[in-house]
Design a protein around this motif. Structure first.
Motif, PDB file in Angstrom:
ATOM      1  N   SER A 162       0.843  -1.205   0.000  1.00  0.00           N
ATOM      2  CA  SER A 162       0.000   0.000   0.000  1.00  0.00           C
ATOM      3  C   SER A 162       0.869   1.243   0.000  1.00  0.00           C
ATOM      4  O   SER A 162       0.578   2.228  -0.684  1.00  0.00           O
ATOM      5  CB  SER A 162      -0.905   0.031   1.238  1.00  0.00           C
ATOM      6  OG  SER A 162      -1.716  -1.107   1.285  1.00  0.00           O
ATOM      7  N   ALA A 164       3.855   1.622  -1.227  1.00  0.00           N
ATOM      8  CA  ALA A 164       4.425   1.835  -2.562  1.00  0.00           C
ATOM      9  C   ALA A 164       3.383   2.446  -3.493  1.00  0.00           C
ATOM     10  O   ALA A 164       3.677   3.343  -4.280  1.00  0.00           O
ATOM     11  CB  ALA A 164       4.923   0.504  -3.129  1.00  0.00           C
ATOM     12  N   ARG A 165       2.175   1.964  -3.375  1.00  0.00           N
ATOM     13  CA  ARG A 165       1.062   2.477  -4.190  1.00  0.00           C
ATOM     14  C   ARG A 165       0.910   3.982  -3.965  1.00  0.00           C
ATOM     15  O   ARG A 165       0.833   4.762  -4.906  1.00  0.00           O
ATOM     16  CB  ARG A 165      -0.192   1.732  -3.741  1.00  0.00           C
ATOM     17  CG  ARG A 165      -1.363   1.773  -4.661  1.00  0.00           C
ATOM     18  CD  ARG A 165      -1.298   0.699  -5.716  1.00  0.00           C
ATOM     19  NE  ARG A 165      -2.123   1.103  -6.852  1.00  0.00           N
ATOM     20  CZ  ARG A 165      -3.436   0.923  -6.917  1.00  0.00           C
ATOM     21  NH1 ARG A 165      -4.068   0.315  -5.944  1.00  0.00           N
ATOM     22  NH2 ARG A 165      -4.124   1.361  -7.948  1.00  0.00           N
ATOM     23  N   ALA A 169       3.457   4.160  -7.320  1.00  0.00           N
ATOM     24  CA  ALA A 169       3.732   2.984  -8.133  1.00  0.00           C
ATOM     25  C   ALA A 169       2.425   2.361  -8.621  1.00  0.00           C
ATOM     26  O   ALA A 169       1.472   2.248  -7.865  1.00  0.00           O
ATOM     27  CB  ALA A 169       4.528   1.957  -7.319  1.00  0.00           C
ATOM     28  N   SER A 170       2.398   1.947  -9.879  1.00  0.00           N
ATOM     29  CA  SER A 170       1.221   1.265 -10.426  1.00  0.00           C
ATOM     30  C   SER A 170       1.155  -0.139  -9.811  1.00  0.00           C
ATOM     31  O   SER A 170       2.162  -0.636  -9.315  1.00  0.00           O
ATOM     32  CB  SER A 170       1.344   1.155 -11.935  1.00  0.00           C
ATOM     33  OG  SER A 170       2.440   0.317 -12.245  1.00  0.00           O
ATOM     34  N   PRO A 171      -0.003  -0.798  -9.852  1.00  0.00           N
ATOM     35  CA  PRO A 171      -0.103  -2.129  -9.250  1.00  0.00           C
ATOM     36  C   PRO A 171       0.947  -3.104  -9.775  1.00  0.00           C
ATOM     37  O   PRO A 171       1.529  -3.874  -8.989  1.00  0.00           O
ATOM     38  CB  PRO A 171      -1.509  -2.583  -9.624  1.00  0.00           C
ATOM     39  CG  PRO A 171      -2.286  -1.320  -9.760  1.00  0.00           C
ATOM     40  CD  PRO A 171      -1.326  -0.310 -10.310  1.00  0.00           C
ATOM     41  N   ARG A 173       3.899  -2.399 -10.952  1.00  0.00           N
ATOM     42  CA  ARG A 173       5.177  -1.959 -10.392  1.00  0.00           C
ATOM     43  C   ARG A 173       5.318  -2.385  -8.930  1.00  0.00           C
ATOM     44  O   ARG A 173       6.382  -2.808  -8.481  1.00  0.00           O
ATOM     45  CB  ARG A 173       5.223  -0.427 -10.496  1.00  0.00           C
ATOM     46  CG  ARG A 173       6.563   0.190 -10.288  1.00  0.00           C
ATOM     47  CD  ARG A 173       7.447  -0.094 -11.471  1.00  0.00           C
ATOM     48  NE  ARG A 173       8.833  -0.127 -11.039  1.00  0.00           N
ATOM     49  CZ  ARG A 173       9.754   0.743 -11.418  1.00  0.00           C
ATOM     50  NH1 ARG A 173       9.459   1.663 -12.280  1.00  0.00           N
ATOM     51  NH2 ARG A 173      10.986   0.660 -10.968  1.00  0.00           N
ATOM     52  N   VAL A 174       4.206  -2.279  -8.196  1.00  0.00           N
ATOM     53  CA  VAL A 174       4.213  -2.690  -6.790  1.00  0.00           C
ATOM     54  C   VAL A 174       4.546  -4.171  -6.690  1.00  0.00           C
ATOM     55  O   VAL A 174       5.357  -4.582  -5.866  1.00  0.00           O
ATOM     56  CB  VAL A 174       2.851  -2.411  -6.117  1.00  0.00           C
ATOM     57  CG1 VAL A 174       2.807  -3.017  -4.731  1.00  0.00           C
ATOM     58  CG2 VAL A 174       2.590  -0.915  -6.048  1.00  0.00           C
ATOM     59  N   ASP A 177       8.330  -4.568  -7.492  1.00  0.00           N
ATOM     60  CA  ASP A 177       9.280  -3.926  -6.575  1.00  0.00           C
ATOM     61  C   ASP A 177       9.150  -4.396  -5.136  1.00  0.00           C
ATOM     62  O   ASP A 177      10.127  -4.425  -4.392  1.00  0.00           O
ATOM     63  CB  ASP A 177       9.072  -2.400  -6.591  1.00  0.00           C
ATOM     64  CG  ASP A 177       9.656  -1.755  -7.829  1.00  0.00           C
ATOM     65  OD1 ASP A 177      10.343  -2.476  -8.585  1.00  0.00           O
ATOM     66  OD2 ASP A 177       9.443  -0.553  -8.037  1.00  0.00           O
ATOM     67  N   VAL A 178       7.941  -4.686  -4.689  1.00  0.00           N
ATOM     68  CA  VAL A 178       7.725  -4.944  -3.263  1.00  0.00           C
ATOM     69  C   VAL A 178       7.205  -6.359  -2.996  1.00  0.00           C
ATOM     70  O   VAL A 178       7.752  -7.081  -2.163  1.00  0.00           O
ATOM     71  CB  VAL A 178       6.733  -3.915  -2.662  1.00  0.00           C
ATOM     72  CG1 VAL A 178       6.625  -4.113  -1.164  1.00  0.00           C
ATOM     73  CG2 VAL A 178       7.177  -2.499  -2.986  1.00  0.00           C
TER      74      VAL A 178
END
Lengths: 273, 351
Positions: A162, A164-165, A169-171, A173-174, A177-178
């Motif tokens: 959440s 990162a969002r 960050a787009s879903p 990308r999240v 990355d995470v």
């Protein structure tokens, strides 16, 4: 607890360890024994290793099995991870139901699975083929990946996603990355598990492999029926060696084989600050 | 209209109605606290403001623009989570710089702004550290730096101090407020800790059962609680029952054993009412002093800052707090006299 009892428990531990490891040590010993059929007298030789790498049909079968298991594991890893990720969006009640369904292929005997897949494949006209064997093995190993990744999702903190969002960050990308770094131990464990189970799976391969194609388990099976040769011991010893090296590498990297699969190591580490 | 406006938010989870129409406005650059017990809907409001949750009804406006339908990643609202929510696989610099990277800021500038943000939260030089090796307070600061570095329009803080121990919490209260003033960012802070809300806020909204119970600056909220719930939640006021009475233009709450002066705000003579009085507003006096009421001291407890004097006013329990040196000589099981100013009493109809 009394000292005598403690000693008794320790002896039990050693007996169990011996029970687990004596056969493995024995096969390594026998791979250097010149007398046939693992009999005495023990004569040291490296003949079996020479045979293994010159005239034996084992390396080819082993190589086929490795390539095949790797492909199956890779597919299982991708599909299984995405399945588990998707499951997290269901309500806990529904997710639990899906989970039980996912586990079925582990519980149903492989014999039943392989015969039913063979029936289906014959019915749709595929028969025994590489694709049938691939799909059959995939079905059997997928649940391991899903279960192990699920376990990671359960214990993982989801709020960084959440965070990162909200940081833009787009879903997708999240996820990259995470989420993925977070579940990576589970993904790796699932992949290794899938690789091992597939590499070992005699039953499915025996029923589904195309005629004339022999994976390692099938070759070993035929060899034991038609005349045992000790180059098999040599191959076993090499496989054990590879397994040991893999375990050592993992523990150097900070994983124990257990922690990789989300299990505790048995004794609690001291909690430091 | 600049600042943050929330209009008529409603939200249900299944049959449970969490928000029953909440509206408020925070002026640009101000610090608002949403205070309330767990389950009052305060965190849900925060999640709706930043877009992680969708309201069933109502809208969110940032500087006059409706953002209700905008995705969370496009809102430019910073949120500091209760458990920090740092990215465990990245070091401090990567964590703080993540938002800038998403905005495609050039690497050299990211590095500069990250180090500025870390200076701001007093963690200069922490860039290469692993976040898993930081203490709770340091993680909190990293989370704050990460939320601020992108220069968001609004900063949201979701009980960011509840996981810290008492001493660090007090430090961070001061620090957060300080940084907020320095940056001048509109801030919404969610907490269940009344002391934290009183210490930090320009404005407090007290929530109860998905509705706003009271709204005002900390002093008003504390000294003039608008309801029995408010008086109880904000530092436990004494609740005294009595009948409303009038004598020579002065109104009282009376009982056979005592008479407490009040400012008349409604109700008629003879109404049963409940008065809320803070323990520290009572004043010990002589028996013949005007407005003196008998107080029986039953137990005294030293709490460090003050003495807690537990006793009875007539047959009703009363809890008075008196500063350290004033009550040292008082004896338990003895009778004293107390009085109170009418402006320090609020009363509510008894229903």
């Amino acid at each position: 607890m009394s000292k005598g009892f403690n000693r008794f428990i320790l002896v039990c531990l050693w007996i169990v360890l011996a029970f687990m490891y004596i056969p493995i040590v024995a096969i390594i010993g026998m791979s250097f024994n010149g007398t046939a059929y693992g009999m005495f007298p023990y004569v040291f030789t490296t003949r079996w290793y020479t045979t293994l790498f010159t005239t034996s049909n084992l390396p080819a079968a082993c190589w086929l099995s490795l390539k095949f298991s790797f492909l199956v594991a890779l597919a299982a890893l991708v599909i299984g991870t995405l399945t588990s990720y998707g499951l997290q969006y269901y309500s806990p009640r529904l997710a639990k139901k899906f989970n039980s369904i996912m586990q079925l292929p582990i519980i149903i005997p492989w014999l039943v699975t392989s015969i039913s897949i063979l029936l289906l494949a014959t019915f749709v006209g595929m028969g025994r083929s590489y694709l049938t064997m691939f799909l059959g093995n995939l079905i059997v190993v997928l649940p391991y990946v899903v279960l192990l990744v699920n376990a990671r999702f359960m214990e993982m903190d989801r709020t960084p996603e959440s965070a990162a969002r909200l940081l833009g960050a787009s879903p997708a990308r999240v996820f990259w990355d995470v989420t993925l770094p977070g579940i990576l131990p589970g993904v790796m464990a699932g992949g290794i598990m899938a690789l091992i189970v597939c590499f070992n799976n005699f039953v499915l391969q025996y029923y589904l492999a195309p005629v004339g194609v022999n994976t390692l388990p099938m070759t070993v099976f035929t060899r034991i029926r038609s005349g045992y040769q000790a180059d098999l011991n040599a191959l076993s010893a090499i496989i054990v060696l590879v397994a040991v090296v893999v375990v050592i590498i993992f523990s150097r990297l900070g994983y124990s084989a257990g922690s990789l699969f989300g299990m505790s190591s048995g004794s609690k580490p001291k909690k430091g600050e | 209209m600049s600042g943050l406006t929330v209009e008529n938010l409603r939200k249900s989870f299944g049959d449970h109605e969490v928000l029953k129409g909440v509206s408020f406005h925070v002026e640009s650059g101000k610090f608002l606290s949403l205070l309330g017990p767990s389950g009052c809907g305060k965190t849900t409001i925060l999640r709706i403001i930043c877009g992680l949750e969708t309201a069933d009804e109502g809208s969110v406006l940032v500087d006059g623009a409706d953002v209700t339908k905008i995705k969370p990643e496009k809102r430019n609202i910073g949120l500091v989570f209760q458990n920090y929510a740092l990215f465990p696989s990245m070091n401090v610099a990567k964590n703080v710089g993540y938002g800038l990277k998403m905005q495609k800021v050039p690497p050299a500038e990211i590095e500069k702004r990250v180090s500025e943000a870390l200076e701001l939260v007093k963690l200069g030089g922490y860039e290469p550290r692993r976040v898993t090796q930081l203490s709770g307070g340091e993680q909190q600061r990293v989370a704050l730096a990460r939320a601020l570095v992108t220069k968001p329009n609004i900063l949201l803080l979701d009980e960011p101090l509840s996981a810290l121990d008492r001493k660090i919490r007090a430090e961070m209260q001061y620090e957060i407020r300080n940084i907020q003033r320095q940056v001048g960012i509109t801030t919404v802070f969610v907490t269940h800790d009344q002391e934290e809300a009183l210490t930090m806020s320009d404005q407090i909204i007290l929530l109860h059962g998905g509705q706003i119970e009271q709204q005002g600056d900390p002093f008003t909220i504390y000294s003039q609680p608008a309801s029995v719930f408010a008086s109880d939640f904000l530092g436990k006021a004494n609740l005294i029952s009595g009948t409303l009475a009038q004598e020579d233009g002065q109104w009282f709450i009376s009982d056979p054993a005592f008479r407490i002066p009040v400012k008349h705000v409604g109700g008629r003579e003879g109404d049963r009412v409940k008065a809320a009085v803070r323990g520290e507003y009572f004043e010990f006096c002589a028996q013949d002093a005007p407005g003196a009421n008998p107080f029986r001291l039953e137990k005294k407890i030293f709490t460090g800052l003050a003495w807690r004097l537990i006793g009875r006013l007539g047959d009703q329990a009363l809890d008075i707090s008196a500063l350290g040196n004033s009550a040292g000589t008082m004896r338990e099981e003895a009778d004293y006299f107390v009085r109170i100013r009418p402006e320090n009493v609020v009363y509510y109809n008894n229903d």
